[in-house]
Write a protein that holds these residues in place. Structure first.
Motif, PDB file in Angstrom:
ATOM      1  N   ILE A  60     -22.660  60.664 -25.791  1.00 20.27           N
ATOM      2  CA  ILE A  60     -23.579  60.940 -24.681  1.00 20.27           C
ATOM      3  C   ILE A  60     -24.594  62.001 -25.089  1.00 20.27           C
ATOM      4  O   ILE A  60     -25.802  61.851 -24.842  1.00 20.27           O
ATOM      5  CB  ILE A  60     -22.800  61.371 -23.421  1.00 20.27           C
ATOM      6  CG1 ILE A  60     -22.019  60.185 -22.864  1.00 20.27           C
ATOM      7  CG2 ILE A  60     -23.734  61.943 -22.364  1.00 20.27           C
ATOM      8  CD1 ILE A  60     -21.054  60.546 -21.750  1.00 20.27           C
ATOM      9  N   ALA A  61     -24.135  63.062 -25.724  1.00 20.65           N
ATOM     10  CA  ALA A  61     -25.045  64.133 -26.160  1.00 20.65           C
ATOM     11  C   ALA A  61     -26.061  63.605 -27.173  1.00 20.65           C
ATOM     12  O   ALA A  61     -27.260  63.884 -27.064  1.00 20.65           O
ATOM     13  CB  ALA A  61     -24.248  65.283 -26.761  1.00 20.65           C
ATOM     14  N   ARG A  62     -25.596  62.832 -28.142  1.00 17.49           N
ATOM     15  CA  ARG A  62     -26.512  62.293 -29.164  1.00 17.49           C
ATOM     16  C   ARG A  62     -27.459  61.247 -28.582  1.00 17.49           C
ATOM     17  O   ARG A  62     -28.626  61.174 -28.979  1.00 17.49           O
ATOM     18  CB  ARG A  62     -25.717  61.732 -30.332  1.00 17.49           C
ATOM     19  CG  ARG A  62     -25.051  62.819 -31.155  1.00 17.49           C
ATOM     20  CD  ARG A  62     -24.532  62.306 -32.481  1.00 17.49           C
ATOM     21  NE  ARG A  62     -23.728  61.107 -32.357  1.00 17.49           N
ATOM     22  CZ  ARG A  62     -22.404  61.055 -32.459  1.00 17.49           C
ATOM     23  NH1 ARG A  62     -21.720  62.149 -32.696  1.00 17.49           N
ATOM     24  NH2 ARG A  62     -21.759  59.916 -32.331  1.00 17.49           N
ATOM     25  N   LEU A  63     -26.993  60.440 -27.627  1.00 17.14           N
ATOM     26  CA  LEU A  63     -27.869  59.467 -26.960  1.00 17.14           C
ATOM     27  C   LEU A  63     -29.000  60.182 -26.226  1.00 17.14           C
ATOM     28  O   LEU A  63     -30.164  59.789 -26.332  1.00 17.14           O
ATOM     29  CB  LEU A  63     -27.076  58.616 -25.968  1.00 17.14           C
ATOM     30  CG  LEU A  63     -26.278  57.458 -26.523  1.00 17.14           C
ATOM     31  CD1 LEU A  63     -25.311  56.924 -25.477  1.00 17.14           C
ATOM     32  CD2 LEU A  63     -27.197  56.361 -27.013  1.00 17.14           C
ATOM     33  N   ASN A  64     -28.667  61.243 -25.499  1.00 13.42           N
ATOM     34  CA  ASN A  64     -29.688  61.989 -24.763  1.00 13.42           C
ATOM     35  C   ASN A  64     -30.687  62.655 -25.701  1.00 13.42           C
ATOM     36  O   ASN A  64     -31.884  62.689 -25.420  1.00 13.42           O
ATOM     37  CB  ASN A  64     -29.043  63.005 -23.825  1.00 13.42           C
ATOM     38  CG  ASN A  64     -28.396  62.333 -22.637  1.00 13.42           C
ATOM     39  OD1 ASN A  64     -28.854  61.289 -22.175  1.00 13.42           O
ATOM     40  ND2 ASN A  64     -27.327  62.911 -22.147  1.00 13.42           N
ATOM     41  N   THR A 105     -25.503  60.174 -18.223  1.00 11.67           N
ATOM     42  CA  THR A 105     -24.532  61.152 -17.736  1.00 11.67           C
ATOM     43  C   THR A 105     -23.097  60.667 -17.915  1.00 11.67           C
ATOM     44  O   THR A 105     -22.181  61.476 -17.965  1.00 11.67           O
ATOM     45  CB  THR A 105     -24.770  61.471 -16.250  1.00 11.67           C
ATOM     46  OG1 THR A 105     -24.708  60.259 -15.508  1.00 11.67           O
ATOM     47  CG2 THR A 105     -26.108  62.142 -16.045  1.00 11.67           C
ATOM     48  N   ASN A 106     -22.914  59.354 -17.971  1.00 14.14           N
ATOM     49  CA  ASN A 106     -21.576  58.782 -18.128  1.00 14.14           C
ATOM     50  C   ASN A 106     -21.685  57.529 -18.990  1.00 14.14           C
ATOM     51  O   ASN A 106     -22.657  56.794 -18.903  1.00 14.14           O
ATOM     52  CB  ASN A 106     -20.971  58.448 -16.769  1.00 14.14           C
ATOM     53  CG  ASN A 106     -19.502  58.127 -16.841  1.00 14.14           C
ATOM     54  OD1 ASN A 106     -18.860  58.304 -17.881  1.00 14.14           O
ATOM     55  ND2 ASN A 106     -18.941  57.655 -15.758  1.00 14.14           N
ATOM     56  N   VAL A 166     -27.133  55.572 -32.647  1.00 15.11           N
ATOM     57  CA  VAL A 166     -26.188  56.676 -32.441  1.00 15.11           C
ATOM     58  C   VAL A 166     -24.739  56.246 -32.676  1.00 15.11           C
ATOM     59  O   VAL A 166     -23.985  56.940 -33.337  1.00 15.11           O
ATOM     60  CB  VAL A 166     -26.357  57.265 -31.016  1.00 15.11           C
ATOM     61  CG1 VAL A 166     -25.237  58.205 -30.671  1.00 15.11           C
ATOM     62  CG2 VAL A 166     -27.701  57.964 -30.902  1.00 15.11           C
ATOM     63  N   SER A 167     -24.362  55.090 -32.155  1.00 12.19           N
ATOM     64  CA  SER A 167     -22.956  54.679 -32.226  1.00 12.19           C
ATOM     65  C   SER A 167     -22.610  53.955 -33.517  1.00 12.19           C
ATOM     66  O   SER A 167     -21.466  53.997 -33.956  1.00 12.19           O
ATOM     67  CB  SER A 167     -22.614  53.768 -31.050  1.00 12.19           C
ATOM     68  OG  SER A 167     -23.237  52.498 -31.217  1.00 12.19           O
ATOM     69  N   GLY A 168     -23.572  53.255 -34.077  1.00  9.65           N
ATOM     70  CA  GLY A 168     -23.289  52.436 -35.243  1.00  9.65           C
ATOM     71  C   GLY A 168     -22.570  51.148 -34.886  1.00  9.65           C
ATOM     72  O   GLY A 168     -22.153  50.394 -35.760  1.00  9.65           O
ATOM     73  N   GLN A 213     -14.921  59.205 -28.676  1.00  8.32           N
ATOM     74  CA  GLN A 213     -16.136  59.920 -29.078  1.00  8.32           C
ATOM     75  C   GLN A 213     -17.166  59.966 -27.951  1.00  8.32           C
ATOM     76  O   GLN A 213     -18.324  60.319 -28.177  1.00  8.32           O
ATOM     77  CB  GLN A 213     -16.770  59.233 -30.286  1.00  8.32           C
ATOM     78  CG  GLN A 213     -15.897  59.151 -31.492  1.00  8.32           C
ATOM     79  CD  GLN A 213     -16.550  58.315 -32.590  1.00  8.32           C
ATOM     80  OE1 GLN A 213     -17.734  58.005 -32.536  1.00  8.32           O
ATOM     81  NE2 GLN A 213     -15.770  57.943 -33.583  1.00  8.32           N
ATOM     82  N   ARG A 214     -16.793  59.612 -26.738  1.00  6.67           N
ATOM     83  CA  ARG A 214     -17.753  59.459 -25.640  1.00  6.67           C
ATOM     84  C   ARG A 214     -18.627  60.682 -25.397  1.00  6.67           C
ATOM     85  O   ARG A 214     -19.839  60.552 -25.260  1.00  6.67           O
ATOM     86  CB  ARG A 214     -17.035  59.103 -24.337  1.00  6.67           C
ATOM     87  CG  ARG A 214     -16.695  57.655 -24.235  1.00  6.67           C
ATOM     88  CD  ARG A 214     -16.127  57.304 -22.897  1.00  6.67           C
ATOM     89  NE  ARG A 214     -15.098  58.259 -22.525  1.00  6.67           N
ATOM     90  CZ  ARG A 214     -14.689  58.479 -21.302  1.00  6.67           C
ATOM     91  NH1 ARG A 214     -15.208  57.798 -20.324  1.00  6.67           N
ATOM     92  NH2 ARG A 214     -13.750  59.354 -21.038  1.00  6.67           N
ATOM     93  N   GLU A 215     -18.049  61.858 -25.326  1.00  6.12           N
ATOM     94  CA  GLU A 215     -18.830  63.075 -25.030  1.00  6.12           C
ATOM     95  C   GLU A 215     -19.894  63.315 -26.101  1.00  6.12           C
ATOM     96  O   GLU A 215     -21.043  63.630 -25.788  1.00  6.12           O
ATOM     97  CB  GLU A 215     -17.912  64.285 -24.887  1.00  6.12           C
ATOM     98  CG  GLU A 215     -16.958  64.201 -23.713  1.00  6.12           C
ATOM     99  CD  GLU A 215     -17.680  64.028 -22.386  1.00  6.12           C
ATOM    100  OE1 GLU A 215     -18.708  64.692 -22.169  1.00  6.12           O
ATOM    101  OE2 GLU A 215     -17.206  63.216 -21.564  1.00  6.12           O
TER     102      GLU A 215
END
Length: 112
Positions: free
Chosen positions: A85-89, A107-108, A47-49, A80-82
């Motif tokens: 988080i959405a893409r990780l979930n 969640t965080n 997700v993060s690369g 890009q945290r938000e």
């Protein structure tokens, strides 16, 4: 097919799919914690690369902490945290072997 052992041999029970057998094996062998940690590493790298800049990933009660070796990359990821988080979930929920839906949810996200 699942079988029940008896003194005289094996008795046939109801059929069980391979997916359920693998989940049951993972649960019985207590491999869940180790697999969850590996799933987090894989999800973070995908997700993060920033997998090659990541020194450590920890997870406790919905909080994922990532230690990043590059301050420049860490700063870019911070903004890009938000979305991360959405893409990780999404990535963690799409795993076939996850067993329970939502068992591993971020969640965080803390970047160090």
């Amino acid at each position: 097919m699942a079988y029940e052992s008896r003194k005289n041999g094996l008795r046939r029970q109801e059929a069980v799919g391979m997916e359920e057998l693998v989940r049951q094996f993972i649960r019985d062998m207590k491999l869940t914690a180790g697999l969850d940690r590996q799933r987090l590493y894989d999800a973070w790298g995908t997700v993060s690369g920033a997998g090659r800049y990541t020194l450590d990933v920890t997870y406790h009660k919905g909080v994922m902490t990532c230690v990043i070796s590059s301050s420049v990359i860490r700063n870019q990821l911070y903004f890009q945290r938000e979305g991360l988080i959405a893409r990780l979930n999404e990535h963690l929920a799409s795993d076939v072997l996850s067993g329970e839906a939502g068992a591993l949810t971020v969640t965080n996200l803390i970047l160090r």
